[in-house]
Design an enzyme around this catalytic site. Sequence first.
Site, short mmCIF file in Angstrom:
data_model
loop_
_atom_site.label_atom_id
_atom_site.label_comp_id
_atom_site.label_asym_id
_atom_site.label_seq_id
_atom_site.Cartn_x
_atom_site.Cartn_y
_atom_site.Cartn_z
N TYR A 1 0.83 -1.22 0.00
CA TYR A 1 0.00 0.00 0.00
C TYR A 1 0.86 1.26 0.00
O TYR A 1 0.56 2.24 -0.67
CB TYR A 1 -0.93 0.00 1.22
CG TYR A 1 -2.00 1.05 1.12
CD1 TYR A 1 -3.26 0.73 0.59
CD2 TYR A 1 -1.78 2.38 1.50
CE1 TYR A 1 -4.25 1.70 0.47
CE2 TYR A 1 -2.76 3.35 1.37
CZ TYR A 1 -3.99 3.00 0.86
OH TYR A 1 -4.96 3.95 0.71
N ASP B 1 1.98 20.33 -20.56
CA ASP B 1 1.11 19.16 -20.69
C ASP B 1 1.90 18.19 -21.57
O ASP B 1 2.04 18.38 -22.77
CB ASP B 1 -0.22 19.56 -21.33
CG ASP B 1 -1.14 18.36 -21.57
OD1 ASP B 1 -0.64 17.22 -21.58
OD2 ASP B 1 -2.35 18.57 -21.76
C1 P61 Z 1 -7.10 11.87 -26.69
F1 P61 Z 1 -12.24 12.54 -26.90
N1 P61 Z 1 -6.39 12.89 -24.69
O1 P61 Z 1 -6.33 12.65 -27.30
P1 P61 Z 1 -6.35 11.48 -19.83
N2 P61 Z 1 -3.74 16.33 -22.26
C2 P61 Z 1 -3.75 16.01 -23.56
C3 P61 Z 1 -4.57 14.98 -23.98
O2 P61 Z 1 -4.57 14.68 -25.27
C4 P61 Z 1 -5.37 14.26 -23.04
C5 P61 Z 1 -5.29 14.64 -21.68
C6 P61 Z 1 -4.47 15.67 -21.31
C7 P61 Z 1 -7.18 11.99 -25.24
C8 P61 Z 1 -8.25 11.24 -24.50
C9 P61 Z 1 -9.48 12.05 -24.67
O3 P61 Z 1 -12.57 14.67 -25.38
C10 P61 Z 1 -11.56 13.82 -25.11
O4 P61 Z 1 -5.31 10.48 -19.45
C11 P61 Z 1 -2.91 16.76 -24.51
O5 P61 Z 1 -7.20 11.06 -20.97
O6 P61 Z 1 -7.16 11.93 -18.65
C12 P61 Z 1 -6.20 13.22 -23.42
O7 P61 Z 1 -5.50 12.74 -20.32
C13 P61 Z 1 -6.08 13.94 -20.62
C14 P61 Z 1 -10.33 11.84 -25.72
C15 P61 Z 1 -9.68 13.13 -23.85
C16 P61 Z 1 -11.38 12.71 -25.93
C17 P61 Z 1 -10.74 14.00 -24.06
O8 P61 Z 1 -7.76 10.99 -27.26
#
Ligand code: P61
Length: 461
Positions: free
Chosen positions: A75, A218
Site C-alpha cells: 500500500y 502538458d
Molecule cells: C485523446 F475525446 N487525450 O487525445 P487522460 N492532455 C492532452 C490529452 O490529449 C489528453 C489529456 C491531457 C485523449 C483522450 C481524450 O474529449 C476527449 O489520461 C494533450 O485522458 O485523462 C487526453 O489525459 C487527458 C479523448 C480526452 C477525448 C478527451 O484521445
Amino acid sequence: MIEKERVLAEPFRIKVIEPIKLISREEREKKIKEAYYNVFNLRAENIYIDLLTDSGTSAMSNKQWSVMMMGDESYAGARSFFRFKEAVQKILGFKYVIPTHQGRPAESFLFKVLIKKGDIVPFNMPFDSTGAQVKDKGGTAIECVADIAYDSKAVVPFKGNIDLNKLKSVIDKEGREKIPFIMITITNNTGGGQPVSMANLKAVKKLADKNHIPVFIDAARCAENAYFIQQHEEGYQNKTIAEIVKEQFTYADGCTMSAKKDPLVNIGGFIGLNDEELYRKILPHIVLNEGFVTYGGLAGRDLEALAQGLYEMVDDDYMAYRVRQVQYLGKQLDDIGVDVVKPVGGSGVYVDAHAFLPHLPLSQFPADALGVAIYVEAGVRGIGLGTLAFAKAGKKPGEVIYPKMELFRLAVPRRVYTDRHMDVVAEGFRQLTKKRDKIKGLKLTYEPPVLRHFLSRFKLI
Ligand code: P61
C-alpha cells in the site's frame, strides 16, 4: 548525424495478436443507429480499425509485460513506486513525482492548488478535457497559439508554438496576479498534433520568469514533440530523443502527464515538479482521491509498466517508426485529395471535415457526421474535434461561438496496427470521397452539461 530515413520497417516483431473483424455494412448501419450516431457508444468489437484515440491503446512490449510480474503491491512505499520515480527523474528530470491514474486527475490536483476563481490560464491550446479542468476550478483557459495554427494548409514546422506577442498582451491586460501559470501542450493535440519548438519553449519560459509566472507542460506527447525538434530545429539533428525530451522540461516548472500516450501504457499519469512546497500542497488531494501518494490510483504493476514505457518512448528507432507510420497514412489521404492538417503531426492524421463536407453547416457537426460515414463505409472509428467538442455558448441567448477548425482525427495507436491497416483506412476514404455529397448532417437529441461529445445522442438529418 541521426539519419532521417534510417528506420523503414517496424523495429519489433509481433508475437501476440488480437483478432479483429469487419462486420457487414448492414450490421454497421444498424450498430451506429443503435449507438445514437455517436461513435463513443459503439461496442469496440464492432469496429474494424479503431483510431478513436492513441490514449491507453498502445501495445506493450515484452519487457513491459515482464516487469509487471515484479509489481510490488504494498500500500505504501512500494518498490515499484521508486522505480517509476527514478524513470521520471531520469527521462523528464523532475525532482518530485506524484502518480495519478491518468492525465485528468493530475491536472485536477495541480489546478485545484493553483487556480482561484476568476483566474486566467494562457495555453498554446488546451485539449478539451484540460480546458474543462481549468473551468471546473473557476478559471478560464485562453488560447495564445500562433495564428498559423488555424491555417490547416500551411506547411511550416512547429505550428503548436505560442505567439509571444499574444501571451504578452494577455499578461499586460490581465496582470500577473490573475495568471497562476502558463501551460504548453506538447504536441498541440487540439491543433492537429502540431509540435512546439525548443526555441519557443525557451522564449515562453523567459517571458514567464520575467513576470514571475510558472510554466507547466502538458507532456502527454513530449517524445513525439522531441522527434520533430530533432528533425526540424537547427542544432538538434545530432541529439537523441532522450536528450531533447529532457531539455524540453528544463524550460518548465512542472508537468502533468497522461501516461496513456507517449509513455506506452494502458493506464497511468503523473505530476512532475521541482518545487517542494507545491508538491506538499498537492499530496493531501492524492490521499483524498487516489489512495496513497506512492501509488496514486495505480497498481504496483502499472507503475512498473509505466517506468519501462518511459525508457521505451525515447528510443530513436521506435519514434522514427512511430511518426513515419502516421505520416504514411497522412500522405495517402493527401494523395486522394482529402484535406488534412499539414504538416502531418505526431499522433494522428487530422482531416479538415468542413472542407471534406462543405455542404454541411457547422451546426450539423460535420466532423462527427464524417465519423459516422467512415464507420459505415469502412468500419473505421475516428473522433470529431470540432463544433461538438469545442463550441462555446456566446453572450447572447442561443449564440454559438464555433471553434476555428472542424477536424476529424484519425489517431494511430502506438505499435498496434500495421501499414496495411493504414491502407485500408485510406481506401475507406477513397470510397467515401466519391459519395461525400450524400453524407448527412447530425442533429443533437441529447447533450450532457460538460464534455458533451462523449455522451451526446443524435439523429441523422
Ligand atoms: C485523446 F475525446 N487525450 O487525445 P487522460 N492532455 C492532452 C490529452 O490529449 C489528453 C489529456 C491531457 C485523449 C483522450 C481524450 O474529449 C476527449 O489520461 C494533450 O485522458 O485523462 C487526453 O489525459 C487527458 C479523448 C480526452 C477525448 C478527451 O484521445
